[in-house]
Design an enzyme around this catalytic site. Structure first.
Site, PDB file in Angstrom:
ATOM      1  N   GLY A 258       0.786  -1.231   0.000  1.00 53.28           N
ATOM      2  CA  GLY A 258       0.000   0.000   0.000  1.00 53.28           C
ATOM      3  C   GLY A 258       0.815   1.276   0.000  1.00 53.28           C
ATOM      4  CD  GLU A 300       1.368  -9.471   1.356  1.00 51.75           C
ATOM      5  OE1 GLU A 300       1.290 -10.690   1.536  1.00 51.75           O
ATOM      6  OE2 GLU A 300       0.380  -8.709   1.393  1.00 51.75           O
ATOM      7  N   PRO A 301       4.933  -4.965  -1.048  1.00 57.65           N
ATOM      8  CG  PRO A 301       7.086  -4.156  -1.486  1.00 57.65           C
ATOM      9  CD  PRO A 301       6.337  -5.210  -0.707  1.00 57.65           C
ATOM     10  NE  ARG A 303      -0.373   2.561  -5.551  1.00 58.08           N
ATOM     11  CZ  ARG A 303      -1.479   2.554  -6.287  1.00 58.08           C
ATOM     12  NH1 ARG A 303      -1.483   3.128  -7.458  1.00 58.08           N
ATOM     13  NH2 ARG A 303      -2.583   1.987  -5.834  1.00 58.08           N
ATOM     14  NE  ARG A 339      -3.882   3.208 -10.647  1.00 59.08           N
ATOM     15  CZ  ARG A 339      -3.431   4.380 -10.240  1.00 59.08           C
ATOM     16  NH1 ARG A 339      -2.923   5.236 -11.103  1.00 59.08           N
ATOM     17  NH2 ARG A 339      -3.464   4.696  -8.972  1.00 59.08           N
ATOM     18  CE1 TYR A 343      -9.525   2.089  -7.573  1.00 61.23           C
ATOM     19  CE2 TYR A 343      -7.389   2.419  -8.607  1.00 61.23           C
ATOM     20  CZ  TYR A 343      -8.362   1.574  -8.109  1.00 61.23           C
ATOM     21  OH  TYR A 343      -8.156   0.240  -8.138  1.00 61.23           O
ATOM     22  CB  CYS A 370     -17.899   4.422 -26.779  1.00 59.31           C
ATOM     23  SG  CYS A 370     -17.136   4.064 -28.365  1.00 59.31           S
ATOM     24  CE1 TYR A 400      -2.689  -3.141  -8.223  1.00 58.24           C
ATOM     25  CE2 TYR A 400      -1.287  -1.299  -7.617  1.00 58.24           C
ATOM     26  CZ  TYR A 400      -1.823  -2.540  -7.332  1.00 58.24           C
ATOM     27  OH  TYR A 400      -1.483  -3.167  -6.157  1.00 58.24           O
TER      28      TYR A 400
END
Ligand SMILES: *Cc1c(COP(=O)(O)O)cnc(C)c1O
Length: 443
Positions: A258, A300-301, A303, A339, A343, A370, A400
């Site tokens: 995270g 657990e990285p 990104r 993304r 977000y 579209c 991502y």
């Protein structure tokens, strides 16, 4: 420089969120990994993803140095291909996967299964079978109903290492949709109402399961170390209560990933060294207070390992005004990067391949799909003379993007090109109409 205020122009030329290898080349081009981006666009077409292999490896190493003694699992859902699995393994990282698909791709590429952790809030029978068959190092249990299914899948006399996913009741993360540490979302077992403790007790009763510890993942794009310290305290508290009521001392604590990165110059990123220091101090202190041996730390990285190592390349297809806005439409969009639509993420794309002296202006870089929500970069600062045929490069595109890409409008997912030491090599080819046609088997 035109009439642009100096600060704005400096902002547009800021390379702080780009890979460390990024260099300014002639004619407004940029080089990454010693390779011209405009040249890559010519050679591989657009849209395309470029991944700086050295940057990925360096970022993995940064974690190993910052967290000595910890086990670092790269979260494969951020980006996975066989080369990525190799790089992670060569750098000494484990792998966090959340499906049989990610698992099989990694294992068949030679990734050691014992260094893999399987996650998932709803694991299919196929996920569980594959995990047991390949012999993954740990399976993270996310609901009580998984226990019986796991026990049934383990061969008699066998023993599977498992962890339990806990929702520690910590609010963190860049957006509602990526907050996973609170009590009111689908991941993990809550501490406050005793669900986590109760599930742990049930796992401890299973001779075919070896509970190595508790896991939490607070969310994504977190830029402060504070929520991690709170999570450590609550997780250690839970582990102490488990020791008190069952005599079980769990040897591992997995704090998930995270870790936030800057998508645009000036945005905050999580300081990994500060995170390591805070987590270590909090862990030592909480364990001492609870008279608990300090568990081995797992992280657990995703990104932060791969995001800033990637660049997306697009060709401008159309430029027009609409109301007060200027729309710069490119040959990709939400099918290669959902993304912003999901977000509301903001990016800072940049003109490459030609030098412009025009004053900058605000424009919305939109995709070709579209949907009116198909915006790649709202309010981006681009030269005022941006025109069809221009190339745009969008930094921090390594995480991502491809892993969330879709087949929308049958545009085809972009290729992935790795760059290192002045050389480019294709890792994943562009998706073609033949790929779509070969799956379309009925008439
Ligand atoms: C997504 C995820 C990660 C990685 O998150 P990042 O924000 O990419 O670092 C780690 N662990 C779990 C369980 C996840 O679901």
């Amino acid at each position: 420089m035109g009439q642009a205020p100096a600060t704005t122009t400096a902002g547009a030329d800021d390379l702080s969120v780009w890979p460390a290898s990024t260099a300014r080349l002639d004619h407004g081009d940029l080089g990454v990994g010693g390779v011209s981006l405009a040249g890559l666009a010519e050679r591989f077409g657009t849209p395309a993803y470029v991944l700086d292999e050295i940057e990925v490896r360096e970022r993995g190493r940064t974690y190993l140095h910052a967290f000595p003694g910890a086990q670092v699992f790269y979260a494969a859902k951020a980006f996975l291909c066989r080369a990525m699995a190799h790089w992670a393994d060569e750098e000494g990282l484990g792998l966090d996967v959340c499906s049989a698909g990610e698992l099989e791709l990694a294992v068949t590429a030679g990734f050691p299964p014992e260094n893999i952790v399987l996650h998932g809030n709803a694991k299919s029978p196929h996920d569980i079978d594959a995990a047991i068959r390949f012999g993954v190092g740990r399976i993270v249990i996310d609901s009580p109903s998984e226990i019986a299914r796991l026990v049934a899948a383990v061969a008699p006399g066998g023993r599977q290492k498992v962890m339990v996913r806990v929702a520690p009741g910590v609010m963190a993360g860049g957006h509602d949709k990526i907050r996973t540490g609170t009590d009111d979302q689908k991941f993990g077992l809550t501490i406050t109402d005793g669900h986590a403790h109760h599930t742990i007790a049930r796992i401890l009763d299973q001779p075919r399961l070896e509970l190595t510890g508790a896991h939490c993942h607070l969310g994504s794009q977190i830029t402060s170390v504070k929520p991690y310290a709170t999570a450590v305290r609550r997780m250690v508290g839970l582990m102490a209560r488990v020791r008190d009521s069952h005599g079980a001392v769990l040897p591992e604590l997995n704090l998930g990933g995270g870790h936030g990165v800057a998508y645009r110059p000036g945005e905050p990123a999580l300081d990994i060294t500060a995170l390591a220091r805070t987590v270590r101090a909090e862990l030592d202190e909480s364990c001492a207070a609870a008279r608990l041996p300090v568990p081995r730390l797992l992280i657990e990285p995703g990104r932060a390992v791969v995001g800033p190592a990637g660049v997306a390349l697009y060709r401008v297809l159309a430029v027009k005004r609409g109301g007060q806005r200027v729309f710069v439409a490119v040959d990709g969009g939400m099918s290669d990067n959902p993304r912003p639509a999901l977000y509301g993420v903001r990016y800072a794309p940049r003109l490459i391949g030609r030098r412009s002296t025009a004053a900058p202006r605000r424009a919305d870089v939109v995709g070709r799909h579209c949907e009116a929500g198909d915006v790649l970069a709202a309010d981006a600062e681009l030269p005022g003379d941006i025109r069809p045929g221009d190339l745009l490069a969008l930094p921090v595109a390594g995480a991502y993007h491809l892993s969330m890409a879709s087949g929308y409008n049958l545009v085809g997912r972009p290729p992935v090109v790795a760059v290192a030491d002045g050389r480019a090599r294709l890792l994943v080819r562009r998706e073609s109409l033949d790929d779509f046609r070969s799956r379309d088997v009925g008439l």
